[in-house]
Write a protein that holds these residues in place. Structure first.
Motif, short mmCIF file in Angstrom:
data_model
loop_
_atom_site.label_atom_id
_atom_site.label_comp_id
_atom_site.label_asym_id
_atom_site.label_seq_id
_atom_site.Cartn_x
_atom_site.Cartn_y
_atom_site.Cartn_z
N ILE A 629 55.25 54.69 51.42
CA ILE A 629 55.05 55.41 50.16
C ILE A 629 53.62 55.19 49.69
CG2 ILE A 629 55.72 55.61 47.74
CD1 ILE A 629 58.50 54.78 48.46
N ASP A 630 52.88 56.27 49.51
CA ASP A 630 51.53 56.22 48.95
C ASP A 630 51.57 57.01 47.65
OD1 ASP A 630 48.89 56.14 48.34
OD2 ASP A 630 48.22 57.39 50.01
N ASN A 631 51.62 56.28 46.52
CA ASN A 631 51.81 56.88 45.21
C ASN A 631 53.21 57.52 45.19
OD1 ASN A 631 51.39 58.18 42.62
ND2 ASN A 631 49.23 57.80 42.97
N VAL A 632 53.33 58.84 45.33
CA VAL A 632 54.66 59.45 45.43
C VAL A 632 54.84 60.22 46.75
CG1 VAL A 632 54.94 59.63 42.94
CG2 VAL A 632 53.96 61.56 44.21
N LYS A 633 53.87 60.10 47.65
CA LYS A 633 53.96 60.79 48.94
C LYS A 633 54.66 59.90 49.95
CE LYS A 633 51.27 63.35 52.37
NZ LYS A 633 51.86 64.65 52.04
N ILE A 634 55.66 60.46 50.63
CA ILE A 634 56.44 59.72 51.61
C ILE A 634 56.13 60.26 53.00
CG2 ILE A 634 58.77 59.18 52.41
CD1 ILE A 634 59.73 59.34 49.56
N PHE A 714 60.43 46.59 32.09
CA PHE A 714 59.80 45.53 32.89
C PHE A 714 60.40 45.57 34.29
CE2 PHE A 714 59.95 41.35 34.84
CZ PHE A 714 58.63 40.95 34.76
N ASN A 715 59.54 45.75 35.30
CA ASN A 715 59.96 45.75 36.70
C ASN A 715 59.14 44.72 37.47
OD1 ASN A 715 61.68 47.93 36.24
ND2 ASN A 715 60.12 49.44 36.80
N THR A 716 59.78 43.91 38.28
CA THR A 716 59.01 43.01 39.13
C THR A 716 58.25 43.83 40.18
OG1 THR A 716 60.99 42.68 40.48
CG2 THR A 716 60.52 41.03 38.79
N GLY A 717 57.25 43.19 40.80
CA GLY A 717 56.34 43.92 41.67
C GLY A 717 56.97 44.41 42.96
N LEU A 718 56.55 45.60 43.37
CA LEU A 718 56.98 46.19 44.63
C LEU A 718 56.09 45.69 45.77
CD1 LEU A 718 57.48 49.88 43.50
CD2 LEU A 718 59.27 48.42 44.45
N PRO A 719 56.55 45.82 47.03
CA PRO A 719 55.66 45.57 48.16
C PRO A 719 54.41 46.45 48.06
CG PRO A 719 57.92 45.72 48.92
CD PRO A 719 57.93 46.11 47.46
N GLY A 720 53.25 45.87 48.37
CA GLY A 720 51.98 46.56 48.15
C GLY A 720 51.59 47.55 49.21
N GLY A 721 52.45 47.72 50.23
CA GLY A 721 52.12 48.70 51.26
C GLY A 721 51.17 48.12 52.30
N ALA A 722 50.71 48.97 53.20
CA ALA A 722 49.84 48.58 54.29
C ALA A 722 48.85 49.69 54.57
CB ALA A 722 50.67 48.26 55.54
N ASN A 785 47.95 50.29 46.51
CA ASN A 785 46.64 49.73 46.84
C ASN A 785 45.80 50.78 47.56
OD1 ASN A 785 46.79 47.04 45.85
ND2 ASN A 785 48.05 46.46 47.61
N THR A 786 44.51 50.81 47.27
CA THR A 786 43.55 51.53 48.10
C THR A 786 43.00 50.54 49.10
OG1 THR A 786 42.93 53.13 46.38
CG2 THR A 786 41.33 52.72 48.13
N GLY A 798 42.78 45.16 49.80
CA GLY A 798 43.74 45.96 49.04
C GLY A 798 43.31 46.05 47.59
N ILE A 799 42.78 47.20 47.17
CA ILE A 799 42.28 47.38 45.81
C ILE A 799 43.37 48.06 44.99
CG2 ILE A 799 40.37 48.19 44.40
CD1 ILE A 799 39.53 46.41 46.74
N PRO A 800 43.86 47.43 43.92
CA PRO A 800 44.95 48.05 43.15
C PRO A 800 44.51 49.34 42.47
CG PRO A 800 44.09 46.10 42.02
CD PRO A 800 43.44 46.13 43.37
N ASN A 801 45.38 50.33 42.52
CA ASN A 801 45.16 51.59 41.79
C ASN A 801 45.88 51.48 40.45
OD1 ASN A 801 43.74 52.95 43.89
ND2 ASN A 801 45.68 53.23 44.96
N TYR A 802 45.11 51.30 39.40
CA TYR A 802 45.69 51.07 38.09
C TYR A 802 46.16 52.36 37.46
CZ TYR A 802 43.77 46.36 38.40
OH TYR A 802 43.49 45.08 38.79
#
Length: 816
Positions: A629-634, A714-722, A785-786, A798-802
Motif C-alpha cells: 500500500i502506497d498512500n491509497v494505491k494497492i 487514536f490508532n497505533t502505528g502501521l507497518p511503514g512499508g518498503a 514513507n518516501t 524512509g522519510i515520513p509523508n506527513y
C-alpha cells in the motif's frame, strides 16, 4: 485555547442580550408519574434542561406572550403559550407522553438488525460530525475495527482487510471506486451523498449470503424517497452542495437530486510541501422513483463525477530522525502532475409486489470510468544532519549532507473500464420465516495502459535497476544503455464475465421462552477471464454462510450471536495485474474462514438508554494475494502464494451521555499476519494493533442552540512499508501512532424546535452557522514513507509523508 475563548465570548454575548424579567419553573413527569431527566425546555433561541428530579427553572421575557417547547428524544414534543407579569414566577409542571408512533415496527427492525450483527447508524447528524471528509465514511472511522490513517481519503480497511475488500451498496446496487487513485489528495468525493441518505447499515464481518463476494465488510446505504418539497444548502471553505427533493401532484413521481463541489486546496497547501495546486471535484446524483401502480415501482439512480487534480510541487522540507540525531530532507521540484477521473453510473430497478408474501425485483446498471494519470516530476534532494546544539547560531540548520541526488518520475497511465450487470432477486416472507434468492450476470471490459518509470541519480551517477549486475567501473568503461531504476510498460485489454447466484433462509422462533433467529445461505460465483494475448481462465467457487442469535428470557436485556462461514474474493482487474503490469488470468480466489462471536447488552444509566456491543472474531485466509500500500494505491503480486490470519476484539459503548444526544466510544484490538512463500509470519500492511475512537455530542444547557461535536481517533502505528520491489521481510519498522481530534461548534438559528413566525427565517426549516477545527492539537501524522536512496552508502532513508496540520473551516447549513 483560542477555540475556548471564542466559545465563551459567544456564550457571554448571547446571554447578555437575553431579556430576563420573569421566571417559569416546575417538575416534568411522564404518564407513570416518574420524573424525566434531560427534557429540553426552550423558547426562541434560549432554554434549559431538566435535572434528575425532573425539575427546571427558566427565565423568560415578561409582559410578552411566548411559546415554551418541552422536547425529549423518548417523548412527544409539547408546546405551551404563556405570558408572565414582570418579576413574577409561574409554576408549570407538564406531563409528557411516551412516543408510540409505529413503535412496534421500529423495535422489530432494530432487533432484527442486532441479531444479524448489522449496525444501524443514525443518519441525523452525519453532516454535522466534523472531519476532513464529512459523510458516512467519516462516521465509520469512529467504529472499532474500521481504520484509515489518511484523513484525505474516504477509503477504509476493516479487521485487517484492505480497501478493495469492502462491499458498498446504494439501494441494493453495488458501487465502485476509481482505479488509478494513488493518493487521498486525488480521491475527491465519496460516491455516497450523505444529504440523500435515509438508512445506513454496516457489517464488519460474518455477513449473509445475499451480500457479495468480499472478505471484509458490507456498507448498505438506502437513499430516501421524498414525501414533499425541500432544499438543503451546505457551504464551507472546502466547497458546498445543494440537495433538492420533491414529489409530483399525483404522488406517483418523486425526485431527489444532489450537486456537490469540493476543493482540497485548504488541506494540501498547508502541508510541509509547498505547492501550486487546485484539486477540485464535482459530483451530480439523482434518485427518481415512479409508482406505476400499487404493486409496481420503478427507481432510477444516476451519478456523474469529475475529478481534476492539478499538482505543481515547488519545495519540501521535512525533519525526521530522533532528538539525538535529527535529520532533514530538502527537496526542490520541477514539473507537474495532471490527473483527470471521469465517472458515469446509471441503474434502473423495477420492484413488483406480487402479494403480501412475495416481492420481486429486477435491476440493471452500468458503471463507466475514464481515468488519466500524467506526471513528470524531477526532485533534487539533499539529506543532511541537523545541528541540535541549542547554543549554536546555526541551531536547526543542516550542517552535513549525507545524501545528495535526484529522482525523475514519469507516467502516462490511462484506464477505460465499463462494468455492466443485470440482477434478479425474490423475497418470500410468511409468518416467521423468510426466503431469499438472487441471480446476477456481470460483464467487465477494461482497457488499461500503464507506462511509468523512475530514474534515480546520486552524485551524478545513475542508479542501476534492481536486477542489474555490477560493473567494473572505472577500470573498465561502461558501454551499455542507461536504464531506469524501475520501469513498467504494459497495455492490457481484459474481459471478465461473472455469473453469481445465492439462496438463503431465515427464521424467527422461540425456544423455552428464549427468542432465537437464524440464517443459512449458499452462494456461488463463476467467472471467466479472457482478452488480447491472455490465456483464458474459468473458475467457480462456493460459499456457505450462517448466523444464529438468541435473546434469553432474562431480566437483563442481552443478545448473543454467532456468525461465520466461508468467504471468497474472486479477483477483480487490479488483483490480476502484477507489479510489472502483466496479467495473470489464473489468479485464484482468496479464501477466508470466518467466525464472529457477539453480544449486545442494553441497559440504563441515569434513566437514559445505553448499549454495549462486543465482538470477537477470527479469520483464516488462504490463497492470499499479497500486496503493498502506497498512500491509497494497492499493488498486488498476483500469485496467491501466501497464507494469513486476522484476529481481534471490538467493543463499542453508545448512548445518551448527554440527555437527548447520541455519543459513543470504541475500542479495537487487532493482529493480522501473513506468510509469503513459507518465509515466516510478518505483519500485514493493515496490522493496526489498537484503535480508540470517540464521537461525542454536547450542547450548552442554558443555550441549547449551541451545539458541539467532537470526533477523536487514536490508532497505533502501521507497518511503514518498503522501497519498491524490495523484500518486505527486510523492512518491518512501524510508523508513529495516528492521533487526531476534530471539533465542530455551531449555533442553530432554526430547526424543528425553533420555528420562526416572522422575518426571513419563517420559511426556513433549518439554519445553522458554525466553525470546525481539524486536527485540533496540530499533531504530525504520517501515512507512508518516501524512500530516498543514497548511492554512496547504498542506504534507503524512509522519510515520513506527513498529513494535514491544524486547519480552520467555516460552514453553513440551511434547509428550506
Amino acid at each position: 485555547m483560542r477555540t475556548c475563548k471564542l466559545l465563551f465570548f459567544f456564550i457571554f454575548i448571547t446571554a447578555t442580550l437575553s431579556a430576563q424579567k420573569a421566571t417559569i419553573k416546575g417538575t416534568i413527569k411522564n404518564t407513570d408519574k416518574k420524573p424525566i431527566e434531560g427534557v429540553s425546555i426552550s423558547y426562541s433561541n434560549y432554554g434549559t434542561t431538566s435535572n434528575k428530579k425532573g425539575e427546571y427553572v427558566l427565565q423568560v421575557p415578561a409582559e410578552k406572550e411566548i411559546s415554551i417547547i418541552f422536547s425529549h428524544i423518548s417523548y412527544s414534543t409539547f408546546q405551551k403559550n404563556i405570558s408572565i407579569p414582570t418579576n413574577k414566577t409561574l409554576r408549570y409542571s407538564p406531563t409528557l407522553n411516551f412516543k408510540v408512533e409505529e413503535i412496534n415496527e421500529v423495535i422489530i427492525e432494530d432487533r432484527k438488525k442486532d441479531a444479524q450483527g448489522t449496525l444501524k447508524i443514525t443518519t441525523e447528524n452525519i453532516s454535522k460530525i466534523p472531519g476532513a471528509n464529512q459523510g458516512v465514511e467519516n462516521i465509520l472511522m469512529t467504529l472499532p475495527g474500521v481504520n484509515n490513517n489518511n484523513e484525505l481519503s474516504t477509503q477504509y480497511n476493516v479487521r485487517g482487510g484492505n480497501f478493495d475488500e469492502n462491499l458498498i451498496y446504494v439501494n441494493g446496487i453495488e458501487v465502485y471506486r476509481p482505479f488509478l487513485v494513488r493518493s487521498g489528495q486525488q480521491e475527491g468525493l465519496s460516491f455516497v451523498n450523505s444529504a440523500m441518505v435515509q438508512n445506513v447499515n454496516f457489517s464488519a464481518g460474518g455477513f449473509q449470503a445475499k451480500y457479495g463476494d468480499k472478505l471484509a465488510s458490507v456498507l448498505d446505504i438506502t437513499y430516501r424517497t421524498p414525501k414533499d418539497f425541500s432544499a438543503l444548502i451546505n457551504a464551507s471553505l472546502l466547497g458546498g452542495s445543494i440537495t433538492a427533493e420533491g414529489v409530483s401532484s399525483n404522488k406517483k413521481l418523486s425526485g431527489l437530486v444532489g450537486v456537490r463541489y469540493r476543493n482540497n486546496s485548504l488541506f494540501i497547501n498547508s502541508k510541509d510541501i509547498e505547492t501550486n495546486t487546485n484539486p477540485n471535484f464535482t459530483d451530480v446524483q439523482a434518485f427518481l422513483s415512479y409508482l406505476v401502480n400499487p404493486k409496481l415501482k420503478i427507481d432510477f439512480l444516476g451519478n456523474y463525477a469529475l475529478n481534476n487534480y492539478n499538482y505543481i510541487p515547488k519545495t519540501r522540507r521535512t525533519k525526521f530522525g530522533t532528538i539525538a540525531e535529527p535529520q532533514e530532507l530538502i527537496v526542490y521540484y520541477n514539473g507537474q502532475e495532471k490527473d483527470k477521473f471521469k465517472t458515469v453510473f446509471g441503474a434502473l430497478k423495477g420492484s413488483y409486489n406480487v402479494n403480501k408474501n412475495l416481492d420481486l425485483s429486477l435491476t440493471t446498471s452500468a458503471y463507466h470510468t475514464i481515468e488519466e494519470e500524467y506526471y513528470d516530476i524531477l526532485a533534487s534532494y539533499n539529506i543532511g544532519e541537523v545541528n541540535n546544539d541549542f547554543g549554536s547560531d546555526d541551531f536547526g540548520e543542516v550542517e552535513f549532507s549525507e545524501g545528495i541526488g535526484s529522482q525523475l518520475n514519469h507516467a502516462r497511465n490511462a484506464i477505460d473500464a465499463l462494468i455492466s450487470n443485470t440482477e434478479f432477486k425474490a423475497t418470500y416472507k410468511k409468518n416467521n420465516y423468510e426466503f431469499n434468492i438472487g441471480l446476477k450476470y456481470q460483464n467487465e471490459d477494461i482497457k488499461d495502459r500503464i507506462k511509468e518509470w523512475e530514474v534515480i541519480d546520486s552524485l551524478g551517477f545513475s542508479v542501476r535497476p534492481r536486477n542489474f549486475t555490477t560493473n567494473n567501473q572505472p577500470y573498465e568503461p561502461f558501454t551499455e544503455e542507461l536504464t531506469p531504476y524501475q520501469s513498467i510498460d504494459a497495455q492490457n485489454h481484459v474481459k471478465i464475465n461473472r455469473f453469481v447466484w445465492f439462496a438463503q433462509y431465515s427464521k424467527n422462533s422461540e425456544w423455552n421462552n428464549h427468542k432465537i433467529w437464524y440464517n443459512l445461505g449458499l452462494r456461488s460465483h463463476n467467472w471467466n477471464v479472457n482478452g488480447e494475448n491472455i490465456e483464458t481462465s474459468n473458475q467457480t467457487i462456493y460459499s456457505v454462510r450462517g448466523q444464529f442469535a438468541i435473546k434469553p428470557d432474562w431480566e437483563k436485556d442481552m443478545l448473543f450471536r454467532i456468525a461465520g462461514g466461508t468467504y471468497n474474493q474472486p479477483p477483480f482487474y487490479k488483483e490480476l495485474r502484477d507489479f510489472d503490469g502483466a496479467i495473470n488470468a489464473h489468479v485464484k480466489t482468496q479464501k477466508s474462514i470466518q467466525v464472529v462471536l457477539g453480544n449486545d447488552y442494553s441497559f440504563s444509566i441515569w434513566n437514559r438508554p445505553f448499549k454495549l456491543i462486543s465482538e470477537i472474531y477470527y479469520k483464516n485466509l488462504t490463497n492470499v494475494n499479497t500486496y503493498t500500500i502506497d498512500n491509497v494505491k494497492i499493488r498486488y503480486k498476483a500469485d496467491n502464494n501466501a497464507t494469513a490470519y486476522a484476529t481481534g476484539i471490538d467493543l463499542r459503548l453508545n448512548g445518551e451521555f448527554v440527555p437527548g444526544t447520541e455519543s459513543w466510544m470504541s475500542i479495537g484490538f487487532l493482529k493480522t499476519e501473513e506468510n509469503y512463500n513459507n518465509q515466516g509470519s510478518i505483519s500485514r500492511p493493515t496490522d493496526q494493533r489498537f484503535k480508540f475512537g470517540i464521537l461525542f455530542q454536547d450542547y450548552v444547557p442554558n443555550i441549547p442552540n449551541i451545539k458541539m461535536y467532537l470526533n477523536l481517533v487514536f490508532n497505533t502505528g502501521l507497518p511503514g512499508g518498503a522501497p519498491s520491489y524490495s523484500n518486505s521481510y527486510e523492512y518491518q519498522n512501524r510508523l508513529n501512532a495516528y492521533k487526531r481530534a476534530d471539533i465542530g461548534i455551531s449555533y442553530v438559528f432554526a430547526d424543528a424546535n425553533n420555528k420562526h413566525n416572522i422575518g426571513w427565517l419563517k420559511n426556513v426549516k433549518e439554519f445553522a452557522l458554525g466553525f470546525e477545527i481539524f486536527n485540533m492539537f496540530d499533531v504530525q501524522n504520517s501515512i507512508t514513507n518516501t524512500w530516498v536512496r543514497d548511492v554512496y552508502s547504498k542506504r534507503f532513508y524512509g522519510i515520513p509523508n506527513y498529513m494535514t496540520p491544524r486547519v480552520l473551516n467555516i460552514k453553513m447549513d440551511i434547509k428550506f
